[in-house]
Design an enzyme around this catalytic site. Structure first.
Site: not given
Length: 334
Positions: A60, A133, A166
């Protein structure tokens, strides 16, 4: 199994390389262009050094960095697909590899914040998976919550790939969603600093174990004059054990051999600890087929749009004000 510096393609399965890309210090669009060139150069060099590698993963923020003063500006945002993803596609086609890349994506609705996006490109140069995300790292990240769900695509060596970004990896329900849709290799790309290093390792293992799937995870590495990013690329077996563990070195390439068929076989043949099956078939020894309603209140409330914690009214932080984002529903950074 882990890779002892393996360079060749395994007879079954595939070889993966996760790049602990140095955290980029980005102040201008030229810096982003430089990062893209560096990523492409690294992809080709990795393929040359590991001729059997079929999947190369970048973390990321490796494309656009983490300049929080500018990361919402139009100058720093990209489109997916766009000319930059075309460069990545060309590189994957030339190197004949699958690639995973991170893009901060301009929202098609200019009144809303950008998306934090990951893509998988196949060896023919096609984007075969696009993921936005779902769980931005609140309250720091200003990204708009993803709207594409958790897609799964075919990958090398019999794999079915999904990508989380993440903080997504801290949400066990998201890993379960990927597995429920058939994923047997769950990729996690991250830009975490050292505050959650231990939790990173823990959740990579638990996501694998709870769902009988491999996890391949890689983080940025190095110092950006504010935080240190820990690297720590990790490949976990479907039984939750760590096969390969990277260190804190920028530019470290974490490689490992993955055998998706072994995860598939475990899902088919295990009785004890086949927990992804047991969730929807509890008590199947006593009751034919088991009980299909797990009886979990939070799942029912979430589905009904009524999810609320007992302590929610007393929580201190529920918007982005602490990091300069007073949540109004409007667009920041224009």
């Amino acid at each position: 199994m882990g890779s002892i510096g393996s360079m060749g393609k395994p007879i079954e399965g595939f070889l993966v390389a996760a790049i602990q890309f140095p955290v980029p210090i980005v102040n201008s669009r030229k810096d982003i262009d430089h990062n893209i060139e560096s990523i492409i150069r690294t992809l080709h060099a990795t393929k040359a050094g590991y001729p059997g590698v079929e999947l190369i993963i970048f973390p990321e923020y490796s494309t656009q960095g983490l300049n929080t003063a500018k990361w919402l500006s139009e100058e720093f945002l990209l489109d997916v697909p766009g000319k930059e993803t075309e460069l990545y596609a060309k590189a994957c086609k030339e190197a004949k590899v699958y690639g995973v890349f991170s893009i901060m994506e301009r929202n098609p609705d200019s009144n809303k914040n950008p998306y934090n996006t990951a893509i998988i490109i196949d060896p023919q140069g096609k984007i075969i998976l696009k993921y936005r995300k779902l769980f931005p790292w609140n309250p720091i990240e200003p990204w708009y919550p993803g709207d594409l769900g958790m897609p799964v695509c075919e990958g090398p060596g019999g794999s079915k790939l999904a990508v989380c970004i993440c903080h997504d990896g801290m949400i066990p329900e998201l890993a379960r969603e990927a597995a429920y849709k058939g994923c047997n290799v769950y990729i996690r790309i991250s830009g975490y600093s050292t505050q959650v290093n231990d939790q990173w390792i823990l959740t990579n293992r638990s996501n694998a174990w709870h769902n009988l799937m491999y996890t391949v995870s890689v983080n940025l590495a190095g110092y950006d004059n504010v935080f240190y990013y820990f690297g720590e690329g990790q490949i976990c077996n479907f039984d939750g054990t760590t096969l390969v563990q990277g260190h804190r070195n920028p530019w470290e390439i974490v490689t490992g051999e993955i055998y998706p068929k072994m995860a598939d076989n475990a899902r088919l043949s295990w009785g004890l600890e086949n927990n992804i099956y047991n969730l929807g078939h509890r008590g199947y020894v006593a009751k034919p087929g088991g009980e299909h309603d797990a009886g979990l209140t939070y799942i029912k409330d979430l589905a009904a749009g009524k999810y609320k914690l007992p302590w929610e009214d007393h929580m201190k932080i529920k918007d982005g004000s602490i990091y300069g984002y007073p949540t109004t529903g409007g667009r920041f950074g224009k």
